[in-house]
Motif scaffolding. Structure first.
Motif, PDB file in Angstrom:
ATOM      1  N   TRP A  43       0.846  -1.196   0.000  1.00  0.00           N
ATOM      2  CA  TRP A  43       0.000   0.000   0.000  1.00  0.00           C
ATOM      3  C   TRP A  43       0.885   1.252   0.000  1.00  0.00           C
ATOM      4  N   TYR A 118       2.484   6.627   1.760  1.00  0.00           N
ATOM      5  CA  TYR A 118       1.493   5.628   2.156  1.00  0.00           C
ATOM      6  C   TYR A 118       0.160   6.330   2.409  1.00  0.00           C
ATOM      7  N   CYS A 121      -5.151   3.812   4.847  1.00  0.00           N
ATOM      8  CA  CYS A 121      -5.605   2.518   4.319  1.00  0.00           C
ATOM      9  C   CYS A 121      -6.836   2.059   5.092  1.00  0.00           C
ATOM     10  N   PRO A 124      -5.959  -1.619   7.446  1.00  0.00           N
ATOM     11  CA  PRO A 124      -4.531  -1.819   7.765  1.00  0.00           C
ATOM     12  C   PRO A 124      -4.215  -3.249   8.198  1.00  0.00           C
ATOM     13  N   THR A 194       0.562   0.080   7.531  1.00  0.00           N
ATOM     14  CA  THR A 194      -0.327   1.158   7.093  1.00  0.00           C
ATOM     15  C   THR A 194      -1.138   1.659   8.279  1.00  0.00           C
ATOM     16  N   ASP A 199      -2.131   9.558   6.314  1.00  0.00           N
ATOM     17  CA  ASP A 199      -1.129   9.143   5.339  1.00  0.00           C
ATOM     18  C   ASP A 199       0.253   9.274   5.992  1.00  0.00           C
TER      19      ASP A 199
END
Ligand SMILES: O=C(O)CCC(=O)C(=O)O
Ligand SMILES: [Fe+2]
Length: 259
Positions: A43, A118, A121, A124, A194, A199
């Motif tokens: 990711w 990244y 997500c 994660p 993640t 981010d």
């Protein structure tokens, strides 16, 4: 550098795709270490650039937006290069070697930078930011966002988070140094996880010997009666092997091991 890298990743996709990482390539914007259609991707979006020596540079892949990116990366890289020199001098001293030992043998050292972005997500628990690996470098200098954890190192079989310290850099040792020191220093296995909400950006400089330098344990570091644990090979051979292998812990180093 952090601000400009973030600005780059915030550009529309079409803009970033002006610097594409070719399939099987290692420089440009995209996903490295992709070898099959059905592989689960990490990711992470990357911008990877060769910095020096000059012949590894692909100037077409250096972003022209944001406008200050190239100049800033140039200055940033010169500072990080000086830092790597100093680190290697001190590492040599810890091994009882003359401080200039590594500089002397590394030749026109290879320096490359990778910005990893990244995105948040949603799951994660299902995907890693960057799969477990060790770096192929001698030393790696990593800069990460303050307050945004993600990097983990493997210690005694457990993943330990490396909490970002404001204005501090993380230094990781890579496979080349493990080979040169006959395993007295070990490359660190690490990964990035993640995050559901935030981010994260990391800026990672890899510093390694020139491709034509032959690696192998330094004779001074192989004590009488101690086995030589790694064979001799050109750094370029290892580098090719590294970039054509999946990220899978420290498996790439099997290439060098004498069993
Ligand atoms: O994002 C991180 O903290 C890890 C990055 C990394 O290990 C790499 O780029 O080799
Ligand atoms: Fe790494």
């Amino acid at each position: 550098m952090e601000r400009l890298s973030r600005e780059f990743f915030m550009l529309p996709l079409e803009e970033k795709e002006r610097y594409p990482m070719a399939p099987g390539g290692i420089q440009g914007y995209g996903h490295a270490f992709v070898f099959s259609e059905d592989q689960k991707l990490d990711w992470c979006n990357m911008l990877a650039l060769g910095v020096s020596p000059a012949f590894i540079r692909q100037p077409m892949l250096w972003p022209t937006t944001p406008a200050a990116f190239t100049d800033t990366l140039e200055r940033y890289s010169a500072e990080v290069r000086a830092l790597c020199h100093r680190l290697l001098e001190h590492i040599a001293e810890t091994l009882g070697l003359a401080p200039g030992t590594f500089a002397g043998m590394f030749g026109d050292a290879v320096q490359a930078v990778r910005m990893n972005f990244y995105p948040p997500c949603p799951r994660p628990d299902l995907v890693l930011g960057l799969s477990a690996h060790s770096d192929g470098s001698a030393v790696t200098v990593l800069q990460q966002d303050a307050g945004r954890a993600g990097l983990q190192v493997l210690r005694d079989g457990a993943w330990v988070p490396v909490h970002p310290v404001p204005h501090a850099l993380v230094v990781n040792l890579g496979d080349s140094l493990e080979v040169l020191t006959n395993g007295r220093y070990k490359s660190v296995e690490h990964r990035a996880v993640t995050n559901g909400e935030q981010d994260r950006l990391s800026i990672v400089t890899f510093y390694a010997p020139a491709y034509d330098v032959e690696l192998g344990p330094l004779p001074e570091l192989v004590a009488d009666g101690e086995p030589c644990r790694y064979r001799r090979f050109k750094h370029g051979e290892y580098s090719r092997h590294y970039v054509t292998s999946k990220l899978e812990g420290k498996k790439t180093l099997d290439f060098a091991k004498i069993n």
